[in-house]
Motif scaffolding. Structure first.
Motif, PDB file in Angstrom:
ATOM      1  N   ASP A 153       1.616  -1.144  -0.294  1.00 41.66           N
ATOM      2  CA  ASP A 153      -0.087  -0.042  -0.126  1.00 41.66           C
ATOM      3  C   ASP A 153       1.049   1.102   0.002  1.00 41.66           C
ATOM      4  O   ASP A 153       0.485   2.603  -0.863  1.00 41.66           O
ATOM      5  N   ARG A 161       2.064   2.040  -3.446  1.00 44.02           N
ATOM      6  CA  ARG A 161       0.536   2.695  -4.275  1.00 44.02           C
ATOM      7  C   ARG A 161       0.708   3.456  -3.857  1.00 44.02           C
ATOM      8  O   ARG A 161       0.333   4.784  -5.102  1.00 44.02           O
ATOM      9  N   LEU A 214      -1.185   4.714  -7.456  1.00 44.18           N
ATOM     10  CA  LEU A 214      -1.610   3.706  -8.481  1.00 44.18           C
ATOM     11  C   LEU A 214      -3.277   3.337  -7.600  1.00 44.18           C
ATOM     12  O   LEU A 214      -2.577   2.904  -6.542  1.00 44.18           O
ATOM     13  N   GLU A 234      -6.558  -2.183  -4.447  1.00 44.34           N
ATOM     14  CA  GLU A 234      -6.619  -3.469  -5.495  1.00 44.34           C
ATOM     15  C   GLU A 234      -7.424  -3.648  -4.038  1.00 44.34           C
ATOM     16  O   GLU A 234      -7.507  -3.659  -3.181  1.00 44.34           O
ATOM     17  N   ARG A 241      -0.290  -9.659  -7.060  1.00 45.54           N
ATOM     18  CA  ARG A 241      -0.358  -8.282  -7.116  1.00 45.54           C
ATOM     19  C   ARG A 241       0.719  -7.355  -6.326  1.00 45.54           C
ATOM     20  O   ARG A 241       1.241  -6.580  -6.843  1.00 45.54           O
ATOM     21  N   ARG A 277       3.275  -7.667  -9.359  1.00 45.42           N
ATOM     22  CA  ARG A 277       2.568  -6.165 -10.125  1.00 45.42           C
ATOM     23  C   ARG A 277       3.323  -5.496 -10.015  1.00 45.42           C
ATOM     24  O   ARG A 277       3.784  -3.749 -10.657  1.00 45.42           O
ATOM     25  N   VAL A 278       2.389  -4.340  -8.995  1.00 45.30           N
ATOM     26  CA  VAL A 278       3.157  -3.440  -7.904  1.00 45.30           C
ATOM     27  C   VAL A 278       4.371  -2.928  -8.156  1.00 45.30           C
ATOM     28  O   VAL A 278       5.079  -1.845  -8.743  1.00 45.30           O
ATOM     29  N   THR A 291       5.431  -2.579 -12.053  1.00 39.44           N
ATOM     30  CA  THR A 291       5.472  -1.167 -11.963  1.00 39.44           C
ATOM     31  C   THR A 291       6.526  -0.058 -11.050  1.00 39.44           C
ATOM     32  O   THR A 291       6.811   1.225 -12.325  1.00 39.44           O
ATOM     33  N   ALA A 292       6.646  -0.174 -10.206  1.00 36.22           N
ATOM     34  CA  ALA A 292       6.847   0.843  -9.093  1.00 36.22           C
ATOM     35  C   ALA A 292       8.299   1.011 -10.057  1.00 36.22           C
ATOM     36  O   ALA A 292       9.293   1.985 -10.572  1.00 36.22           O
TER      37      ALA A 292
END
Length: 408
Positions: free
Chosen positions: A94, A97, A102, A105, A122, A125-126, A129-130
């Motif tokens: 969190d 995100r 982001l 979820e 998940r 994926r986070v 992305t970061a």
């Protein structure tokens, strides 16, 4: 942007180890140069330990959260490695995100196989992305078990729009009630333990010092009892599925339906299969067949790491929580390589992401330090945090616009 828990990271660079050592011990700001050190949580005692490492002049990669390179870091390719299910799951991302704006979820306290698989996918994926937001991109990707699905998403073979449905549906199919047991033996020795046990097979060849057996619980226990040396590690893992064994075959149609619903696209980088020990094929029919083979055949992770290294990979980044860095280190041993963890089972994920960026910077790479509120050597921390905040606001606006446009 929400606040993230932040632990200080010291970054220092100089032209030579002697100059860097002088800067550390005099507490003077260090500037630029190929000689670099990174220190997580830089207490006076830890800075002094870093100074002793710099004085020796030999590379130090990650031990006690210290990183030192006496000159230009390792060249070669960067590989993102995505873990699957592991015995321990780290904190939810969190904080990551919130920092990058982001979207939230779904969360669940369910400890089922499906929920654990969704949580792992998940988190992977986070963090992927970061890492890309701070300018760290892979030359190739690979995964371990269910982590191979994360690798396919990271490379774009599985499109981003299919992620939520795939993560949800992967946990809905029934699986056999069989157990996994990790043993501290090479694959051939582990397989010999299962001789005479038709319901036990080798499911994972992880590293020279770790393999996994899978089968009926009582049969697996008999195999473990055959290990004569009490010093050999062995443990039954806290999840059941039968993945990567023929025992999953009667349950395969449920997973095949999930795969059939995923549109396939051309990957941006090679995705290495731990089934074939080679990149995924371009042909759609062959690729879809491999997705099913992946569930029925052993994970050959050790061989994938060796092939990636032979192919020029030198920096291996674990994008998630798991044991892959240890497997890589055991497999490559004294061959030139570096392992960096972007996820943690113990500390806040944003702290770990900052440490990963610092380690990659010390290794000679060029992450966007300011995007994580990290000031480069001689830089202004306040300015770095301000620039990171502005980048986050901009990213959040872009995200809102893309979502609106997608619904329009």
């Amino acid at each position: 942007m929400s606040e993230a828990s932040v632990t200080d990271v010291l970054l220092a660079a100089a032209r030579t180890p002697a100059e860097l050592l002088d800067a550390l011990r005099s507490r003077r700001p260090a500037g630029t140069g190929p000689c670099r050190v990174a220190v997580f949580d830089p207490t006076p005692e830890r800075v002094e330990q870093a100074a002793r490492i710099v004085a020796r002049g030999e590379p130090w990669r990650g031990g006690n959260d210290l990183w030192f390179t006496p000159g230009p870091g390792l060249g070669g390719g960067v590989v993102f490695l995505f873990p699957g299910l592991d015995g321990r799951m780290g904190p939810a991302p969190d904080d990551v995100r919130g920092w990058f704006g982001l979207p939230a979820e779904p969360r669940t306290d369910d400890d089922s196989l499906g929920a654990r698989t969704q949580a792992a996918l998940r988190l992977n994926r986070v963090l992927d992305t970061a890492l890309r937001r701070i300018g760290i991109t892979p030359d190739a990707v690979a995964g371990h078990s269910a982590g191979e699905w994360s690798a396919l998403f990271a490379a774009g073979t599985f499109p981003a729009r299919a992620f939520e449905a795939t993560a949800r549906d992967m946990g809905t199919s029934p699986v056999p009630d069989v157990v996994f047991a990790a043993v501290g033996l090479p694959a051939a020795a582990a397989a010999r333990l299962a001789e005479g046990e038709p319901r036990v097979v080798l499911s994972h060849d992880n590293a020279p010092d770790q393999s996994v057996l899978c089968g009926d619980e009582d049969a697996v226990e008999r195999c473990l009892d055959r290990i004569a040396d009490p010093a050999v590690p062995r443990r039954v893992l806290p999840f059941r599925s039968g993945f990567h064994t023929p025992m999953l075959a009667p349950y395969l149609p449920g997973f095949a339906e999930v795969f059939d619903r995923i549109p396939l696209e051309r990957p941006t980088v090679p995705v290495w299969s731990a089934t074939t020990v080679s990149p995924y094929p371009d042909d759609e029919a062959t690729l879809r067949a491999l997705l099913e083979r992946h569930l029925l055949e052993p994970v050959l992770f050790r061989s994938v790491v060796e092939r990636l290294h032979d192919d020029g990979a030198r920096v291996f980044v674990q994008v998630g929580c798991g044991s892959l860095l240890r497997f890589v280190a055991a497999t490559l041993a004294d061959r030139p390589h570096a392992v960096v963890g972007a996820g943690s089972t113990t500390r806040p994920q944003f702290d770990q992401l900052r440490w990963a960026a610092a380690a990659l910077w010390a290794e000679g790479r060029a992450p966007d330090l300011g995007a994580l509120g990290l000031a480069p050597p001689g830089g202004d921390t306040v300015a770095a945090v301000y620039e990171a905040a502005m980048a986050t606001v901009s990213a959040s606006i872009d995200e809102v616009y893309r979502n609106w446009k997608g619904r329009a």
